[in-house]
Write a protein that holds these residues in place. Sequence first.
Motif, PDB file in Angstrom:
ATOM      1  N   GLU A 606       0.866  -1.180  -0.159  1.00 24.19           N
ATOM      2  CA  GLU A 606      -0.075  -0.064  -0.122  1.00 24.19           C
ATOM      3  C   GLU A 606       0.903   1.153  -0.013  1.00 24.19           C
ATOM      4  N   CYS A 632       1.203   2.027  12.866  1.00 22.61           N
ATOM      5  CA  CYS A 632      -0.056   2.290  12.087  1.00 22.61           C
ATOM      6  C   CYS A 632      -0.418   3.871  12.061  1.00 22.61           C
ATOM      7  N   SER A 634      -3.303   4.706  10.497  1.00 15.79           N
ATOM      8  CA  SER A 634      -4.791   4.694  10.300  1.00 15.79           C
ATOM      9  C   SER A 634      -5.118   3.510  10.304  1.00 15.79           C
ATOM     10  N   VAL A 635      -6.466   3.208  10.782  1.00 13.78           N
ATOM     11  CA  VAL A 635      -6.758   1.690  10.789  1.00 13.78           C
ATOM     12  C   VAL A 635      -7.188   1.299   9.514  1.00 13.78           C
ATOM     13  N   ASP A 636      -7.203   2.160   8.467  1.00 14.38           N
ATOM     14  CA  ASP A 636      -7.271   1.749   7.108  1.00 14.38           C
ATOM     15  C   ASP A 636      -6.159   1.061   6.523  1.00 14.38           C
ATOM     16  N   GLN A 637      -5.012   0.883   7.295  1.00 13.55           N
ATOM     17  CA  GLN A 637      -3.839   0.447   6.812  1.00 13.55           C
ATOM     18  C   GLN A 637      -3.843  -0.968   6.857  1.00 13.55           C
ATOM     19  N   CYS A 640      -3.995  -2.970  10.344  1.00 13.62           N
ATOM     20  CA  CYS A 640      -4.290  -1.950  11.424  1.00 13.62           C
ATOM     21  C   CYS A 640      -5.657  -2.023  11.998  1.00 13.62           C
ATOM     22  N   ALA A 641      -6.599  -2.752  11.219  1.00 19.50           N
ATOM     23  CA  ALA A 641      -8.010  -2.695  11.812  1.00 19.50           C
ATOM     24  C   ALA A 641      -8.015  -3.052  13.143  1.00 19.50           C
ATOM     25  N   GLU A 659      -3.668  10.455   1.775  1.00 18.53           N
ATOM     26  CA  GLU A 659      -4.665   9.435   1.317  1.00 18.53           C
ATOM     27  C   GLU A 659      -3.730   8.033   1.588  1.00 18.53           C
ATOM     28  N   ILE A 660      -4.518   6.899   1.937  1.00 20.40           N
ATOM     29  CA  ILE A 660      -3.879   5.665   2.019  1.00 20.40           C
ATOM     30  C   ILE A 660      -4.417   4.885   0.555  1.00 20.40           C
ATOM     31  N   SER A 662      -4.455   1.100  -0.976  1.00 21.82           N
ATOM     32  CA  SER A 662      -4.117  -0.083  -0.855  1.00 21.82           C
ATOM     33  C   SER A 662      -4.167  -0.776  -2.312  1.00 21.82           C
TER      34      SER A 662
END
Length: 973
Positions: A606, A632, A634-637, A640-641, A659-660, A662
Amino acid sequence: MTGSCVSSGNGKVLAPILFGVLALGLMAPLSHAEERAFVTPDGKRIPLVRSQNELAVSFDGLGSVERSAKSLAAKGIGVVEDVPGAARARHKLLRVADTGAARRSLARTEPGIREIRPVYYMEGVKSPFFSSGAIVLKLSPSVTDEQRESLWTDYRVEVMREVEGLEGVYRVKPLDDEEDEVLRAQALAVDARTVWAQPDFRHRLLTKQVQPRDEFFDRQWHLDNTGQAGGKSGADISALDAWTLAQGSDVLIGMFDDACDINHQDLFENYSGTGQDPGTEATGFSEPLPGQFGDRHGTAVMGLAVAKDNAVGGRGVSYFSKFTVSRGLSEMLTFSEISIVYTFARQQDVDVHINSWGFEGDTVPAIVVDAIGTAFNQGRDPDGEEGDSPPLGMVLVFAAGNGMEGSDVGVELESGDDLSTLDTVIGVGATTNQDVLADYSNYGNDIDLVAPGGDEVAALITTDNDDELVFVDDGFNIGGFTSLNAPDLDSAGRYTETFAGTSAACPVVAGVAGLMLSANPLLTATDTRIILEHTTDQINPEDAEYSNVSGRSLRYGYGRVNAATAVAAAIEARPTNLGQNWPDRAANVELESTTLTWRAGRGTREFLVVESPGGFSFVNEGETAFPIDGVCYSVDQVGCAGRSEEELGVLPAGVTLTEIISCDGNCATNTDFTIEDLLPEGISYAVYGRSSIARHAWGVEATVIEPDTGGGGTTTVTGPKVLIQASPIEGPSPLLVTFDANAVRTSADIDDSRTVWDFDIDDDISRDATTRHATHAYEVPANVTRTFIARLTMYDVDGNPGVAQVTIRVEGDSNSTNSTGDGQSDIRLLVGIPGSADSDVDQGQSPFDVLLSVDATTLGGTLQSVAWDLGDGTTANSLVVPHTFINMTGQSLRIPIVAAVTIRTSPLTTQTLTATRVITVFPGAFVEDRPDATLDGAGVMPGSGGTTGTCGVLGMLPLMLMFSAPVWMRRRS
């Protein structure tokens, strides 16, 4: 990287520290717990002292050490240092003012840190013991299940696991993690229900390796710098630590140089038995041996890479590796002969290739670049061309060079100026024994790293031509003296202490790469480069000015190579360790108006895109560089949830996560990505790749460029890149050819109304076209074969032109009134290099100088005339034709050369035969009044001091030979 983590002493506190009795509950016998001790199974108590100014820090990985260390220092928490002898470990010493609870809590909040624990010193042991928070113990065989559970309760510990394979042995930890497990272990050790109990300390292991026994090793500061010769202690490649992990076995190192004394006592055991002379294409055992004056450079270079550990001389970095050599640096090799070097290396299955040489000026021949690229892409093929596994790629290491000709000051290399700047190689600069860049070392944004290369004060010790073997050149050491009649290293003349330059730094890095591939043979060439970039020591940061985004310095690259950390990372990247490695940095990062585009690098899962107003200057403000491995944001990585806000990393002040992006699985290499509608001018953006194990690539920064308002400066204008497809491209007259064109890369739309076709050469017809498609009929007279060039100019809507062309060969009717035979040729056209007797080539780079001639020795009769069509609009009628082919199209051209040869076979009969030969001319810039090509080291300009005659083509040959000599190559010592 661990460049700042250099130990400066343990600083331990020796005074014993007394604690009160620790009340642990019900049955805990603590009468012996007043002083800390390590209790042996036989009851012996070895005193332990808890350090009052050191803490044990465990990081998520080596990649997070550098960033976290800078942040801890900037915040005044403490200074991170390596454990002496364990620089490769992710566990470090944190030197602090005190070890109180407040400081420990503050340090634990730093991203990238896994644990903060006490440090102990044991009586009689110099190196520290790190607390792990755990205890290991063995239960008495008679203990019942009830008694065992009661033991855990009595001492308030929980079981982490029963140690596999050991009966009754457990790993436990105190229920209160802040408690001192040393005291708890002391109490458990004297309990009747245990056989023994001890803290599960972390400690540096001692290897059984003795100090290298090679005669001159203690003077090889580049391997182990202890301050000898006035050097800076630690200004070395950490070879001793690296050798505990790998020594270079099962690796083949190749080299292109002038020659090599393969029978040298420090080299012969590692010689593969096969070398090459590309000038003759001969291969065999003796081909690399020195054969003329000046053949001494390669012996010194190879010794730094592979000299054997055999109690004599010095030691090479990868001393168990085998080696092979291509000789010829002192010869007048053509570009195509140089390219054979890399084909030979691929055939020998070379893993790492040393190149301590370069061309004069900005000469970068396309065929050599192509050969290097082929070796990089197709080398190290694990199961051959017929197998399914892709090639791993050859690791090619090039010296950056030693300043301009006649100057000892290094110069900045622009991309493409030198072979060391190619993407397919690892470019290497040189440092001194003071850990600073050598004055002579070239540098630039495309040089990857630096390595010890020495200088006049302290050069490198290495092998030299053995004087007793009676070579034409005795080498740098002549009977115990240098060429300047100063004393050299040994009286026998087998070793020298005067070898320095980027020529010396290059084999040092190649040796490190050999160690890495020995430790992990499955590393690709790209993996090897990436690891080297991420494991360097970033020395002399004040002068280097390493970028806080790219990690790179203009002068030092990514830093000075560290063999220990590089080999440790290579081991981490083994498939059994889930292939842990950093991804490659993003490529082609471009920011046009409000759109950011880039291309994925190897191993990326990502991308993180960040922005900052006015550039990324946060490191100068004491902030940690972004991002940190394992953290991490962001939890979106990926992975990283479920993280809470408190668990996420904190960006430096002024930096925002834009922005991330993936990928589904890994991002395919060379896949393009885009973000649109970004903020206007004045904002800087950076792109970071991130792998599946949360390691980050070095960042690539892009800044919005304000539009040119006519206020000065220069603007680079690039037209469309144009390709033409033509069918057919050869055939009998009349030949109807269909053309189709396309612009494969342009920043603006194409304006078809301005497209211009030019059907050039003798046809001399041009017409405007409003389409990219055209047809044209070519006609030639009987008995004539002619080549035409169709040229296309396309414009984008901004008026920027792009040009492409294609050659068309047309043959006329062969029926002739004064000739006999069928027109089939029994003659050969020779394309020779001026000044090279008996040379015959099929390709070259523009401007391509040749001598054209005809070989008609097999024909009977008298040669009457030769009519040449040179395929580029030029004709000639001489028996020998000097000519220069020019190609400024940006793509390779195949040019047919046609000669109509007329022979008188009787007083009334002539015979005309036609011969054709196609040559390839690679693109290049044509520069009028080109300077003569010269050889560095020879000291003589070709033809200098002589005179030339005049009169006709043959009379001009001496002059042409003088100005057409192939480019010589420079050694980089």
